[in-house]
Design a protein around this motif. Structure first.
Motif, PDB file in Angstrom:
ATOM      1  N   ALA A 256       0.832  -1.212   0.000  1.00  0.00           N
ATOM      2  CA  ALA A 256       0.000   0.000   0.000  1.00  0.00           C
ATOM      3  C   ALA A 256       0.859   1.253   0.000  1.00  0.00           C
ATOM      4  O   ALA A 256       0.518   2.256  -0.631  1.00  0.00           O
ATOM      5  CB  ALA A 256      -0.929  -0.013   1.216  1.00  0.00           C
ATOM      6  N   LEU A 257       2.002   1.212   0.684  1.00  0.00           N
ATOM      7  CA  LEU A 257       2.899   2.373   0.735  1.00  0.00           C
ATOM      8  C   LEU A 257       3.984   2.300  -0.331  1.00  0.00           C
ATOM      9  O   LEU A 257       4.538   3.327  -0.719  1.00  0.00           O
ATOM     10  CB  LEU A 257       3.539   2.476   2.122  1.00  0.00           C
ATOM     11  CG  LEU A 257       2.610   2.993   3.218  1.00  0.00           C
ATOM     12  CD1 LEU A 257       3.133   2.635   4.592  1.00  0.00           C
ATOM     13  CD2 LEU A 257       2.429   4.494   3.103  1.00  0.00           C
ATOM     14  N   LYS A 258       4.324   1.121  -0.727  1.00  0.00           N
ATOM     15  CA  LYS A 258       5.305   0.774  -1.761  1.00  0.00           C
ATOM     16  C   LYS A 258       6.381   1.831  -2.012  1.00  0.00           C
ATOM     17  O   LYS A 258       7.438   1.808  -1.411  1.00  0.00           O
ATOM     18  CB  LYS A 258       4.595   0.411  -3.062  1.00  0.00           C
ATOM     19  CG  LYS A 258       5.451  -0.466  -3.976  1.00  0.00           C
ATOM     20  CD  LYS A 258       4.697  -0.908  -5.213  1.00  0.00           C
ATOM     21  CE  LYS A 258       5.577  -1.744  -6.110  1.00  0.00           C
ATOM     22  NZ  LYS A 258       4.882  -2.115  -7.364  1.00  0.00           N
ATOM     23  N   ASP A 259       6.141   2.803  -2.892  1.00  0.00           N
ATOM     24  CA  ASP A 259       7.169   3.781  -3.247  1.00  0.00           C
ATOM     25  C   ASP A 259       7.451   4.768  -2.115  1.00  0.00           C
ATOM     26  O   ASP A 259       8.408   5.547  -2.196  1.00  0.00           O
ATOM     27  CB  ASP A 259       6.755   4.546  -4.511  1.00  0.00           C
ATOM     28  CG  ASP A 259       6.716   3.649  -5.729  1.00  0.00           C
ATOM     29  OD1 ASP A 259       7.490   2.680  -5.771  1.00  0.00           O
ATOM     30  OD2 ASP A 259       5.893   3.901  -6.634  1.00  0.00           O
ATOM     31  N   HIS A 260       6.625   4.751  -1.082  1.00  0.00           N
ATOM     32  CA  HIS A 260       6.840   5.622   0.076  1.00  0.00           C
ATOM     33  C   HIS A 260       7.210   4.812   1.319  1.00  0.00           C
ATOM     34  O   HIS A 260       7.245   5.354   2.427  1.00  0.00           O
ATOM     35  CB  HIS A 260       5.582   6.446   0.353  1.00  0.00           C
ATOM     36  CG  HIS A 260       5.181   7.327  -0.784  1.00  0.00           C
ATOM     37  ND1 HIS A 260       4.168   7.003  -1.656  1.00  0.00           N
ATOM     38  CD2 HIS A 260       5.686   8.509  -1.221  1.00  0.00           C
ATOM     39  CE1 HIS A 260       4.054   7.947  -2.577  1.00  0.00           C
ATOM     40  NE2 HIS A 260       4.966   8.869  -2.328  1.00  0.00           N
ATOM     41  N   SER A 261       7.489   3.531   1.125  1.00  0.00           N
ATOM     42  CA  SER A 261       7.707   2.645   2.268  1.00  0.00           C
ATOM     43  C   SER A 261       9.143   2.695   2.761  1.00  0.00           C
ATOM     44  O   SER A 261      10.094   2.688   1.979  1.00  0.00           O
ATOM     45  CB  SER A 261       7.353   1.196   1.910  1.00  0.00           C
ATOM     46  OG  SER A 261       7.631   0.343   3.001  1.00  0.00           O
ATOM     47  N   LEU A 262       9.276   2.721   4.078  1.00  0.00           N
ATOM     48  CA  LEU A 262      10.560   2.576   4.738  1.00  0.00           C
ATOM     49  C   LEU A 262      10.506   1.369   5.668  1.00  0.00           C
ATOM     50  O   LEU A 262      11.118   1.328   6.715  1.00  0.00           O
ATOM     51  CB  LEU A 262      10.909   3.847   5.522  1.00  0.00           C
ATOM     52  CG  LEU A 262      12.311   3.940   6.124  1.00  0.00           C
ATOM     53  CD1 LEU A 262      13.382   3.756   5.063  1.00  0.00           C
ATOM     54  CD2 LEU A 262      12.491   5.249   6.851  1.00  0.00           C
ATOM     55  N   GLY A 263       9.730   0.381   5.279  1.00  0.00           N
ATOM     56  CA  GLY A 263       9.682  -0.863   6.020  1.00  0.00           C
ATOM     57  C   GLY A 263       8.769  -0.835   7.228  1.00  0.00           C
ATOM     58  O   GLY A 263       7.862   0.001   7.336  1.00  0.00           O
ATOM     59  N   LEU A 264       9.042  -1.759   8.156  1.00  0.00           N
ATOM     60  CA  LEU A 264       8.177  -1.988   9.306  1.00  0.00           C
ATOM     61  C   LEU A 264       9.009  -2.020  10.579  1.00  0.00           C
ATOM     62  O   LEU A 264      10.208  -2.297  10.559  1.00  0.00           O
ATOM     63  CB  LEU A 264       7.435  -3.321   9.148  1.00  0.00           C
ATOM     64  CG  LEU A 264       6.666  -3.537   7.847  1.00  0.00           C
ATOM     65  CD1 LEU A 264       6.132  -4.965   7.771  1.00  0.00           C
ATOM     66  CD2 LEU A 264       5.538  -2.527   7.683  1.00  0.00           C
ATOM     67  N   ASN A 265       8.333  -1.744  11.692  1.00  0.00           N
ATOM     68  CA  ASN A 265       8.979  -1.691  12.993  1.00  0.00           C
ATOM     69  C   ASN A 265       8.198  -2.529  13.998  1.00  0.00           C
ATOM     70  O   ASN A 265       6.970  -2.590  13.939  1.00  0.00           O
ATOM     71  CB  ASN A 265       9.066  -0.229  13.468  1.00  0.00           C
ATOM     72  CG  ASN A 265       9.499  -0.096  14.914  1.00  0.00           C
ATOM     73  OD1 ASN A 265       8.687  -0.174  15.830  1.00  0.00           O
ATOM     74  ND2 ASN A 265      10.771   0.118  15.125  1.00  0.00           N
ATOM     75  N   CYS A 266       8.898  -3.168  14.933  1.00  0.00           N
ATOM     76  CA  CYS A 266       8.251  -3.974  15.975  1.00  0.00           C
ATOM     77  C   CYS A 266       8.133  -3.170  17.267  1.00  0.00           C
ATOM     78  O   CYS A 266       9.140  -2.664  17.774  1.00  0.00           O
ATOM     79  CB  CYS A 266       9.064  -5.233  16.255  1.00  0.00           C
ATOM     80  SG  CYS A 266       9.161  -6.368  14.862  1.00  0.00           S
ATOM     81  N   GLY A 267       6.921  -3.055  17.795  1.00  0.00           N
ATOM     82  CA  GLY A 267       6.680  -2.357  19.056  1.00  0.00           C
ATOM     83  C   GLY A 267       5.981  -3.284  20.027  1.00  0.00           C
ATOM     84  O   GLY A 267       4.759  -3.436  19.984  1.00  0.00           O
ATOM     85  N   ILE A 268       6.711  -3.894  20.929  1.00  0.00           N
ATOM     86  CA  ILE A 268       6.238  -5.026  21.712  1.00  0.00           C
ATOM     87  C   ILE A 268       5.067  -4.696  22.636  1.00  0.00           C
ATOM     88  O   ILE A 268       4.090  -5.451  22.700  1.00  0.00           O
ATOM     89  CB  ILE A 268       7.409  -5.641  22.516  1.00  0.00           C
ATOM     90  CG1 ILE A 268       6.931  -6.776  23.412  1.00  0.00           C
ATOM     91  CG2 ILE A 268       8.161  -4.604  23.304  1.00  0.00           C
ATOM     92  CD1 ILE A 268       8.057  -7.507  24.119  1.00  0.00           C
ATOM     93  N   TRP A 269       5.096  -3.567  23.360  1.00  0.00           N
ATOM     94  CA  TRP A 269       4.069  -3.379  24.394  1.00  0.00           C
ATOM     95  C   TRP A 269       2.741  -2.929  23.822  1.00  0.00           C
ATOM     96  O   TRP A 269       1.682  -3.396  24.249  1.00  0.00           O
ATOM     97  CB  TRP A 269       4.569  -2.431  25.471  1.00  0.00           C
ATOM     98  CG  TRP A 269       5.725  -2.993  26.251  1.00  0.00           C
ATOM     99  CD1 TRP A 269       6.912  -2.391  26.520  1.00  0.00           C
ATOM    100  CD2 TRP A 269       5.822  -4.306  26.850  1.00  0.00           C
ATOM    101  NE1 TRP A 269       7.743  -3.227  27.238  1.00  0.00           N
ATOM    102  CE2 TRP A 269       7.090  -4.411  27.461  1.00  0.00           C
ATOM    103  CE3 TRP A 269       4.960  -5.406  26.926  1.00  0.00           C
ATOM    104  CZ2 TRP A 269       7.511  -5.556  28.134  1.00  0.00           C
ATOM    105  CZ3 TRP A 269       5.378  -6.554  27.590  1.00  0.00           C
ATOM    106  CH2 TRP A 269       6.636  -6.614  28.187  1.00  0.00           C
TER     107      TRP A 269
END
Length: 542
Positions: A256-269
């Motif tokens: 969905a973000l493709k050309d604007h994507s900077l990946g994903l981040n894990c936020g545990i809590w």
């Protein structure tokens, strides 16, 4: 011209700041942004409501079936040069705190999470100071900061999440949307200069509940780039996977973000709190004492991180881990025995994330930076690990199997304390605080209050006293005992004592609630107590 009303008069000494931040052209940009996406945002809220209702009748979740999931050929857009290496970001940096902000931009890190969300309290004063300090930095005018934004760590701007309404601004008779206000003001004042300095604009996106919400952000990015004459794909954004629903749409979020994507981040809590929010009224989702039984070594969280890394790397995107909240004791330079133990625990945990394949993560305490940088030098010979493909097959059951374990007296005391102290500080206009050697923010407050609510619901026995169960009476006694202790050690004025009392009773309210608020920040932001403390209720029609 759109009718836009600021419901706050400028705080003392910030009259010129308010006029500058909310100049007429900036107001028009923000109002046009709202007009353009008002229908889609209302649909987002309705879809969330419908989705939550539907979840109550489903036994489980499964991965979304979509064309982009089955197509192995697509990749996200190219990563800008300054984002190739983001081994280390500083997290929870509220730009309203100039001293902390300046310390951050002078640090030896690649990025800074410039926070309007978890670690920030959106009082009118804080919002003005935050916008203003960012504007000064971008223009090379922030005292004590580097004179050029191109020599600072990259600013990763994190606007408020979709759940936050801005009660201080009316647009066409409607309260404004918090993330749109943040995004609009930040873009209007800073986007071109960040772009010219090869430094952005770059964003963190919080608390998304699926790919449809990522798609909406992408449409907002495209619109803003067109309005400000920026090339397509200039904006880049990293999505924080803080909601259990999003984990089942990782491919679709990236697409969905493709050309604007900077990946994903894990936020545990936040992620764990979302599991309780969505499924917490089912006993099989009873989450045990988080300090004892919930960490990245547990199968459900280890699977979650591996899936995030695998999905990102397959699509050419970076995957980043969470934030180390540990703090060294005041005045320590890291050489004392107690600090060495803390540092070693942080490095041990972060080394596990590196070995899983993350491309970076965050810390809060700048004194940890040299130790973490050394860890990366020893274990990360390349700017990132994107070419490293993760061989793992995560299924839905892996993500939804809660670890075994019980409830402890210490776990109850800790969760009650964090909840009360978060509300206490929020009522004072402060978005994060320090407790027992950690920085605490809305993410830890979310999981703390969610666990107490769930434990009351199911009354599990205590591990350290099997003859006693969690009851409302036990929680009330724990809250009163902590409040009495805090009153002696924390409160120095009658106003602080009153605020602590309010925080205790507000905590008990959400602990006991039949249908608790999904976000503690929404509950507080919408609460009359908070709004009375910080709103002068004076109209200023600009």
């Amino acid at each position: 011209m759109t009718k836009i009303i600021l419901l706050q008069s400028p705080p003392p000494k910030l009259v010129d700041v308010q006029k500058s931040v909310f100049c007429q052209d900036a107001l028009e940009f923000v109002s046009k942004l709202h007009r353009t996406f008002d229908f889609e945002i209302e649909k987002l809220y309705k879809d969330r409501f419908a989705r939550n209702a539907a979840i109550q009748t489903r036994n489980s979740l499964d991965f979304k079936i979509s064309p982009e999931r089955n197509d192995t050929t697509w990749k996200v857009g190219p990563i800008p040069s300054r984002l190739q290496n983001r081994h280390l970001d500083l997290g929870d940096v509220s730009p309203s705190n100039a001293a902390h902000f300046i310390e951050a931009v002078n640090s030896d890190v690649q990025g800074i999470q410039v926070d309007f969300d978890d670690g920030h309290c959106p009082t009118w004063r804080n919002q003005l100071l935050a916008y203003h300090n960012i504007n000064l930095l971008v223009n090379g005018k922030l005292p004590g900061a580097p004179p050029s934004i191109s020599t600072c760590p990259v600013l990763m701007l994190r606007p408020r999440a979709w759940n936050m309404i801005d009660h201080d601004i009316l647009i066409e008779g409607k309260e404004a949307i918090g993330p749109l206000v943040d995004f609009g003001i930040l873009m209007y004042h800073n986007a071109k200069k960040l772009y010219e300095a090869n430094s952005g604009p770059y964003f963190y996106l919080s608390k998304l509940e699926g790919s449809s919400e990522a798609k909406l952000w992408n449409e907002i990015f495209v619109w803003a780039q067109n309005e400000l004459n920026l090339p397509y794909g200039t904006i880049k954004a990293c999505v924080l996977i803080e909601n259990i629903l999003s984990t089942f749409e990782l491919e679709e979020i990236l697409y969905a973000l493709k050309d604007h994507s900077l990946g994903l981040n894990c936020g545990i809590w936040d992620y764990c709190a979302s599991i309780i929010s969505k499924f917490g009224d089912r006993k099989e989702f009873l989450l045990p004492d988080r300090n004892k039984y919930v960490n990245m070594d547990r199968h459900f969280l280890n699977s979650y991180m591996k899936l995030v890394v695998k999905t990102c790397h397959a699509r050419g995107a970076p995957a980043t881990g969470g934030m180390a909240a540990a703090m060294l004791k005041p005045g320590s330079n890291g050489t004392d025995d107690e600090s060495k133990i803390i540092i070693n625990k942080v490095l041990e945990a972060k080394l596990k994330e590196i070995k899983i394949g993350v491309d970076g993560f965050m810390v809060y305490d700048v004194r940890l930076v040299p130790y973490v940088n050394e860890l990366w030098k020893k274990n990360g010979t390349t700017p990132n690990q994107i070419t490293r493909q993760i061989n793992t097959n995560v299924i839905a059951l892996d993500l939804l199997t809660i670890p075994q374990g019980g409830v402890t007296s210490q776990g109850i005391k800790h969760n009650v304390a964090v909840t009360i102290l978060f509300i206490y500080h929020w009522l004072a206009g402060i978005g994060h605080f320090f407790y027992n050697g950690n920085v605490e923010d809305s993410a830890t407050a979310e999981i703390s209050r969610a666990q107490i609510w769930q434990w009351i619901r199911f009354s599990p026995p205590l591990e350290d006293d099997p003859n006693e169960q969690v009851t409302p009476n036990l929680i009330e006694k724990t809250a009163s005992s902590f409040a009495a202790h805090a009153r002696k050690n924390l409160c120095r004025s009658s106003a602080e004592r009153k605020r602590l009392t309010a925080a205790k009773y507000m905590s008990l309210e959400i602990f006991y609630s039949r249908n608790p608020p999904e976000f503690i920040t929404s509950y507080l932001n919408d609460n009359h107590k908070f709004r009375t403390l910080h709103n002068k209720e004076l109209l200023s029609n600009l």
